[in-house]
Design a protein around this motif. Structure first.
Motif, mmCIF file in Angstrom:
data_model
loop_
_atom_site.group_PDB
_atom_site.id
_atom_site.type_symbol
_atom_site.label_atom_id
_atom_site.label_comp_id
_atom_site.label_asym_id
_atom_site.label_seq_id
_atom_site.Cartn_x
_atom_site.Cartn_y
_atom_site.Cartn_z
ATOM 1 N N GLN A 28 0.966 -1.048 -0.275
ATOM 2 C CA GLN A 28 0.195 0.272 0.186
ATOM 3 C C GLN A 28 0.749 1.267 0.220
ATOM 4 N N GLN A 29 0.934 2.151 -0.792
ATOM 5 C CA GLN A 29 0.992 3.827 -1.078
ATOM 6 C C GLN A 29 0.579 4.524 0.549
ATOM 7 N N GLU A 30 1.740 4.850 1.729
ATOM 8 C CA GLU A 30 1.781 5.881 2.663
ATOM 9 C C GLU A 30 1.806 6.741 2.278
ATOM 10 N N VAL A 31 0.079 7.334 2.657
ATOM 11 C CA VAL A 31 -0.583 8.381 2.642
ATOM 12 C C VAL A 31 -0.766 8.937 4.491
ATOM 13 N N SER A 32 -0.225 10.440 4.622
ATOM 14 C CA SER A 32 -1.428 10.314 5.317
ATOM 15 C C SER A 32 -2.168 11.124 6.393
ATOM 16 N N ARG A 33 -3.106 10.905 6.642
ATOM 17 C CA ARG A 33 -4.325 10.807 7.692
ATOM 18 C C ARG A 33 -5.069 12.135 6.398
ATOM 19 N N GLU A 34 -4.562 13.169 6.485
ATOM 20 C CA GLU A 34 -5.286 14.459 5.879
ATOM 21 C C GLU A 34 -5.152 13.683 4.928
ATOM 22 N N GLN A 35 -4.691 12.877 2.992
ATOM 23 C CA GLN A 35 -4.911 12.778 2.881
ATOM 24 C C GLN A 35 -5.125 11.468 2.073
ATOM 25 N N GLN A 37 -8.187 10.896 3.934
ATOM 26 C CA GLN A 37 -9.360 11.387 4.470
ATOM 27 C C GLN A 37 -9.651 12.276 2.967
ATOM 28 N N VAL A 38 -8.751 12.486 2.137
ATOM 29 C CA VAL A 38 -9.602 13.102 1.190
ATOM 30 C C VAL A 38 -9.742 12.324 0.141
ATOM 31 N N LEU A 39 -9.086 11.523 0.024
ATOM 32 C CA LEU A 39 -9.387 10.431 -0.800
ATOM 33 C C LEU A 39 -10.064 9.297 -0.846
ATOM 34 N N VAL A 40 -11.046 9.356 0.349
ATOM 35 C CA VAL A 40 -12.144 8.514 0.613
ATOM 36 C C VAL A 40 -13.247 9.478 1.040
ATOM 37 N N SER A 41 -13.085 11.198 0.857
ATOM 38 C CA SER A 41 -14.032 11.559 0.925
ATOM 39 C C SER A 41 -14.555 12.137 -0.577
#
Length: 117
Positions: A28-35, A37-41
């Protein structure tokens, strides 16, 4: 009922460990919590319930929360933030083509057509 099925599917994928359950060997590609959340949203903008469920499942499969990924393509236009490659429907692709012909930059047209059409 469709929303319940989509959420249940997402929970199953998450519980099984995402891509490890698929056995494809991809990490899996590691992203910040904020990133993340954007991806899910941004999945809420997909044009059908099936597309929204597929989008959320792909986020769970492809990403995990960790460090900020500075190479992840995130952009904001018209107050809408999205990250990564957008899966556009046929009508959204037509909208992008039309907008670009009218002089709107491609990246802006992509986000606006995905979220607003």
């Amino acid at each position: 009922m469709k929303k319940i099925a989509a959420v249940a599917g997402l929970v199953v994928v998450t519980a099984m460990g995402g891509p490890a359950a698929a056995g494809d060997g991809m990490s899996q590609q590691e992203v910040s919590r904020e990133q993340y959340q954007v991806l899910v949203s941004q999945c809420r903008y997909a044009d059908t319930a099936k597309a929204r469920a597929r989008c959320r499942a792909e986020v769970v499969e492809l990403y995990r929360i960790g460090r900020t990924d500075k190479s992840l393509d995130c952009r904001t236009y018209s107050g809408i933030t999205v990250c990564g490659k957008l899966r556009l429907s046929k009508s959204e692709r037509q909208c992008v083509r039309h907008s670009v012909e009218q002089g709107v930059p491609y990246r802006r047209a992509e986000v606006e057509c995905y979220a607003l059409s």
